[in-house]
Design a protein around this motif. Structure first.
Motif, mmCIF file in Angstrom:
data_model
loop_
_atom_site.group_PDB
_atom_site.id
_atom_site.type_symbol
_atom_site.label_atom_id
_atom_site.label_comp_id
_atom_site.label_asym_id
_atom_site.label_seq_id
_atom_site.Cartn_x
_atom_site.Cartn_y
_atom_site.Cartn_z
ATOM 1 N N LYS A 45 -2.457 13.558 -80.366
ATOM 2 C CA LYS A 45 -2.063 12.643 -79.490
ATOM 3 C C LYS A 45 -0.777 12.341 -80.195
ATOM 4 O O LYS A 45 -0.746 11.810 -81.373
ATOM 5 C CB LYS A 45 -2.942 11.637 -79.028
ATOM 6 N N SER B 127 -10.203 11.598 -76.368
ATOM 7 C CA SER B 127 -10.382 10.454 -77.221
ATOM 8 C C SER B 127 -11.671 10.811 -78.164
ATOM 9 O O SER B 127 -11.487 10.775 -79.345
ATOM 10 C CB SER B 127 -10.458 9.226 -76.560
ATOM 11 N N SER C 129 -1.350 13.915 -74.981
ATOM 12 C CA SER C 129 -2.274 14.464 -75.594
ATOM 13 C C SER C 129 -2.095 16.037 -75.471
ATOM 14 O O SER C 129 -1.980 16.535 -74.279
ATOM 15 C CB SER C 129 -3.478 13.943 -75.334
ATOM 16 N N LYS D 91 -11.748 12.073 -82.450
ATOM 17 C CA LYS D 91 -12.656 11.499 -83.323
ATOM 18 C C LYS D 91 -13.510 12.585 -84.009
ATOM 19 O O LYS D 91 -13.690 12.631 -85.094
ATOM 20 C CB LYS D 91 -13.744 10.422 -82.734
ATOM 21 N N GLU E 24 -10.717 10.321 -71.523
ATOM 22 C CA GLU E 24 -11.655 9.959 -72.455
ATOM 23 C C GLU E 24 -12.257 11.027 -73.174
ATOM 24 O O GLU E 24 -12.641 10.804 -74.421
ATOM 25 C CB GLU E 24 -12.746 9.387 -71.511
#
Length: 287
Positions: free
Chosen positions: A25, A135, A94, A139, A132
């Motif tokens: 991103k 995201s 992103s 991670k 979401e």
């Protein structure tokens, strides 16, 4: 003097970390000047690439067609598609990319059905769901010490691909059952994408689909308004335009790559289809 490009430049996004999968991103302020300059040069991606625009505006060109992306939109790019950024305006985006080796075979078939694709506006709820998921993927992408790191990354990125592809398919789906003409035309387009450099006659595609050439032509003309021969010619012309505009490959070599050993014949074919000789087209459309 510009650097010679013997082929269309390829951005190694999917394999930049050696895994065939990438996700990141960024915003315009994160871009180095060199990154922006590279993005503005015509290129292909090394994998199936997706861009989710959260903020700002992007003007871009994909295979000689210009588009504008606004917030809450998504873009899928097939590895064959040549594109470049024209302008950025305060962008936050992103992106993720995955190569064929890591892509679920079922999803690969789905992506072939929506190629070529263009930017697609999303409902805010759908955008939030995909954001979401991005995201979470970001991670997971950082957890390189996990023993099942690549498996986690592969599965999670394929989930993102499925979410994006489903939006394109929902947008394109008809409310009624596909007609026989639509089924045949879809199969023809798929066969064309894989065989346009070696098969140039409708009869060859009709044979692959186990139908007659007249019936193939009837189906394609009914759905697209053009004959099967026209569709075949346009696919060849598109690839020729890509190579002429975005590489330094000799015109005779381009003709050979597209299955034309007789260069004068290829030149006449291209000139008739575009109104310009290959050399004239290249001179006018150089990056």
């Amino acid at each position: 003097m510009s650097k010679k490009r013997k082929s269309i430049p390829v951005n190694p996004m999917a394999d930049q970390f050696g895994s065939g999968i990438a996700i990141e991103k960024f915003s315009v302020k994160d871009f180095y000047l060199m990154d922006m300059e590279e993005a503005k040069k015509s290129h292909r991606e090394d994998g199936h690439s997706f861009f989710l625009l959260e903020k700002g505006r992007v003007s871009l060109e994909i295979d000689f067609q210009k588009y504008t992306m606004k917030p809450f939109s998504i873009l899928y790019l097939h590895p064959d598609q040549v594109h470049r950024i024209i302008t950025f305006e305060d962008v936050s985006v992103s992106c993720w990319s995955i190569n064929n080796e890591n892509l679920h075979p079922e999803y690969l078939k789905l992506l072939e059905e929506i190629t070529p694709a263009k930017p697609l506006a999303l409902e805010k709820e759908t955008f939030s769901l995909i954001a979401e998921a991005v995201s979470l993927n970001l991670k997971l992408f950082e957890r390189k010490k996990d023993k099942l790191y690549h498996s986690l990354l592969k599965d999670s990125c394929n989930a993102l691909v499925a979410l994006a592809a489903s939006q394109y398919l929902d947008h394109a789906k008809s409310t009624s059952k596909p007609t026989r003409f639509e089924v045949v035309t879809k199969a023809f387009r798929k066969a064309l994408e894989h065989n346009y450099t070696t098969a140039r006659r409708p009869a060859e595609y009709a044979q692959k689909l186990n139908i007659s050439a007249p019936y193939l032509n009837e189906c394609v003309r009914n759905i697209t308004g053009y004959s099967a021969s026209h569709q075949i010619q346009q696919r060849i012309i598109l690839e020729a335009k890509r190579l002429l505009s975005h590489s330094d490959i000799a015109v005779k070599e381009i003709a050979a790559q597209l299955g034309y050993d007789d260069y004068p014949y290829f030149s006449r074919f291209f000139t008739k289809a575009t109104g310009k000789t290959p050399i004239a087209f290249r001179n006018k459309n150089r990056d």
